[in-house]
Scaffold this active site. Structure first.
Site, PDB file in Angstrom:
ATOM      1  N   HIS A 163       0.853  -1.194   0.000  1.00  0.00           N
ATOM      2  CA  HIS A 163       0.000   0.000   0.000  1.00  0.00           C
ATOM      3  C   HIS A 163       0.890   1.246   0.000  1.00  0.00           C
ATOM      4  O   HIS A 163       1.991   1.235   0.569  1.00  0.00           O
ATOM      5  CB  HIS A 163      -0.853   0.055   1.278  1.00  0.00           C
ATOM      6  CG  HIS A 163      -2.137  -0.709   1.208  1.00  0.00           C
ATOM      7  ND1 HIS A 163      -2.622  -1.433   2.273  1.00  0.00           N
ATOM      8  CD2 HIS A 163      -3.070  -0.836   0.220  1.00  0.00           C
ATOM      9  CE1 HIS A 163      -3.788  -1.982   1.949  1.00  0.00           C
ATOM     10  NE2 HIS A 163      -4.075  -1.645   0.707  1.00  0.00           N
ATOM     11  N   CYS A 258      -2.428   2.540   8.960  1.00  0.00           N
ATOM     12  CA  CYS A 258      -3.433   1.565   8.505  1.00  0.00           C
ATOM     13  C   CYS A 258      -4.634   1.525   9.441  1.00  0.00           C
ATOM     14  O   CYS A 258      -5.744   1.249   9.008  1.00  0.00           O
ATOM     15  CB  CYS A 258      -2.834   0.168   8.438  1.00  0.00           C
ATOM     16  SG  CYS A 258      -1.411   0.013   7.377  1.00  0.00           S
TER      17      CYS A 258
HETATM   18  N1  ARG Z   1      -4.197  -7.456   6.476  1.00  0.00           N
HETATM   19  C1  ARG Z   1      -4.536  -6.240   5.821  1.00  0.00           C
HETATM   20  C2  ARG Z   1      -4.492  -6.442   4.299  1.00  0.00           C
HETATM   21  O1  ARG Z   1      -3.648  -7.158   3.846  1.00  0.00           O
HETATM   22  C3  ARG Z   1      -3.621  -5.132   6.255  1.00  0.00           C
HETATM   23  C4  ARG Z   1      -3.965  -3.798   5.710  1.00  0.00           C
HETATM   24  C5  ARG Z   1      -2.943  -2.738   5.998  1.00  0.00           C
HETATM   25  N2  ARG Z   1      -3.453  -1.454   5.745  1.00  0.00           N
HETATM   26  C6  ARG Z   1      -2.815  -0.415   5.203  1.00  0.00           C
HETATM   27  N3  ARG Z   1      -3.427   0.715   5.125  1.00  0.00           N
HETATM   28  N4  ARG Z   1      -1.607  -0.526   4.705  1.00  0.00           N
HETATM   29  O2  ARG Z   1      -5.290  -5.919   3.578  1.00  0.00           O
END
Ligand code: ARG
Length: 264
Positions: A163, A258
Site C-alpha cells: 500500500h 493503517c
Molecule cells: N491485512 C490487511 C491487508 O492485507 C492489512 C492492511 C494494511 N493497511 C494499510 N493501510 N496498509 O489488507
C-alpha cells in the site's frame, strides 16, 4: 476539529494470508492488541483529535485497518473496492456508516480496485495514489473526476509494502518519509519533484513500517521500534515524535496509519 475514524480490534486475528507479513500460525494476542489500540486512540485524543469508532464485525478480522475503508473528502466518500474477497464485505459496512454521517458515496466498477487511504494520501494540497499491488491504476480517473482532484500516481513494486501508506509518509507539504524500495525510478523522481525534503527510511526502520505514520500538526505518531537516527531526522524538521507499540498489528501487515482513517 480534525477527526479520525478507528475500528476496535474486537475480532482482529490472522485468519488468512493476503500479504507477506501475515502467517495464520502467528496468532494475535488480543489483550496486547487492545492495549496498543487504546494507546493510539488516547494519543490522538491528547493531540486534540476527535476520535470516531466504527462497530467491528465478526468474521472481518482486517476491518481494524480502518484506513482501507475508503477516502472521505468534503461531503463525498469514495468507498473501497477491495482486491481480495476476504475483505470485500467491509465496504458494505463502511458505505452504511458514511451514508449515516450524510456523505455522498462514490463507487468503483467491479474490475477497478481501490483500497482507500491505504493507497491515497494528501500533502500540501496534492494527492498521491499508489497502484499495482492492491488499487488499480484506473482508480485514478474515477477519483480525479468524482472528487475533483488531480492524483499523482505511483507504482508500488515491493510485495511487503503493498500500500502507498507503507511507502510514503508525508509530514507536511515539503517533507516526507519515503521507503525507497517501494517505488520505481520514475516514481522516486516524481516524489523528489514534489517534496523538498525527503527522509529515506532504512531497512531496519522498514521492518517497523516507519512510513506508516500519522502527522497531527507538528507531531508525528509513529511505531515504537524505529531507530534514534530516524527520530532525530524527523525532529530536525521541527516535529515532535510520539511512539506507539504496534507489534500485534504488524502481524496483519499494518501499523499506525493503517488503523487510522483521516477526515480531510
Ligand atoms: N491485512 C490487511 C491487508 O492485507 C492489512 C492492511 C494494511 N493497511 C494499510 N493501510 N496498509 O489488507
Amino acid at each position: 476539529m480534525k477527526k479520525v475514524l478507528l475500528c476496535p480490534p474486537t475480532f482482529y486475528d490472522i485468519e488468512y494470508e493476503i500479504n507477506p507479513w501475515m502467517h495464520v500460525q502467528n496468532k494475535v494476542n488480543n489483550r496486547k492488541a487492545l492495549g496498543e489500540y487504546e494507546a493510539l486512540k488516547n494519543a490522538y485524543k491528547s493531540l486534540g483529535l476527535e476520535v470516531l469508532e466504527i462497530t467491528p464485525v465478526k468474521g472481518l478480522p482486517d476491518m481494524v485497518y480502518a484506513a482501507n475503508l475508503g477516502f472521505p473528502f468534503g461531503n463525498k466518500f469514495a468507498v473501497s473496492n477491495f482486491r481480495y474477497e476476504q475483505r470485500r464485505k467491509e465496504s458494505n459496512f463502511a458505505k452504511e456508516y458514511f451514508e449515516d454521517l450524510g456523505f455522498k458515496i462514490v463507487t468503483f466498477s467491479e474490475n477497478i480496485y481501490f483500497e482507500g487511504q491505504g493507497d491515497l494520501t494528501t500533502a500540501g494540497g496534492k494527492y498521491f495514489m499508489g497502484w499495482g499491488k492492491r488499487s488499480s491504476r484506473e482508480a485514478k480517473d474515477i477519483l480525479n473526476q468524482e472528487l475533483g482532484i488531480n492524483c499523482i500516481d505511483l507504482e508500488l513494486r515491493d510485495p511487503y509494502f503493498y500500500h502507498l501508506d507503507m511507502s510514503l509518509g508525508p509530514l507536511d507539504s515539503k517533507t516526507a518519509l519515503i521507503n525507497p524500495r517501494s517505488f520505481t525510478q520514475e516514481g522516486l523522481l516524481k516524489l523528489k519533484g514534489e517534496f523538498d525534503n525527503i527522509i529515506e527510511t532504512s531497512e531496519e526502520d522498514n521492518k517497523f513500517m516507519a512510513c506508516n505514520l500519522v502527522t497531527v500538526a507538528k507531531t508525528v505518531v509513529i511505531a515504537k521500534g524505529i531507530s534514534d537516527k530516524l527520530k532525530n531526522d524527523i525532529k530536525k524538521y521541527g516535529f515532535d515524535v510520539v511512539e506507539i507499540s504496534m507489534d500485534e498489528f504488524r502481524k496483519g501487515g499494518g501499523s499506525i496509519k493503517c488503523l487510522t482513517l483521516e477526515f480531510y
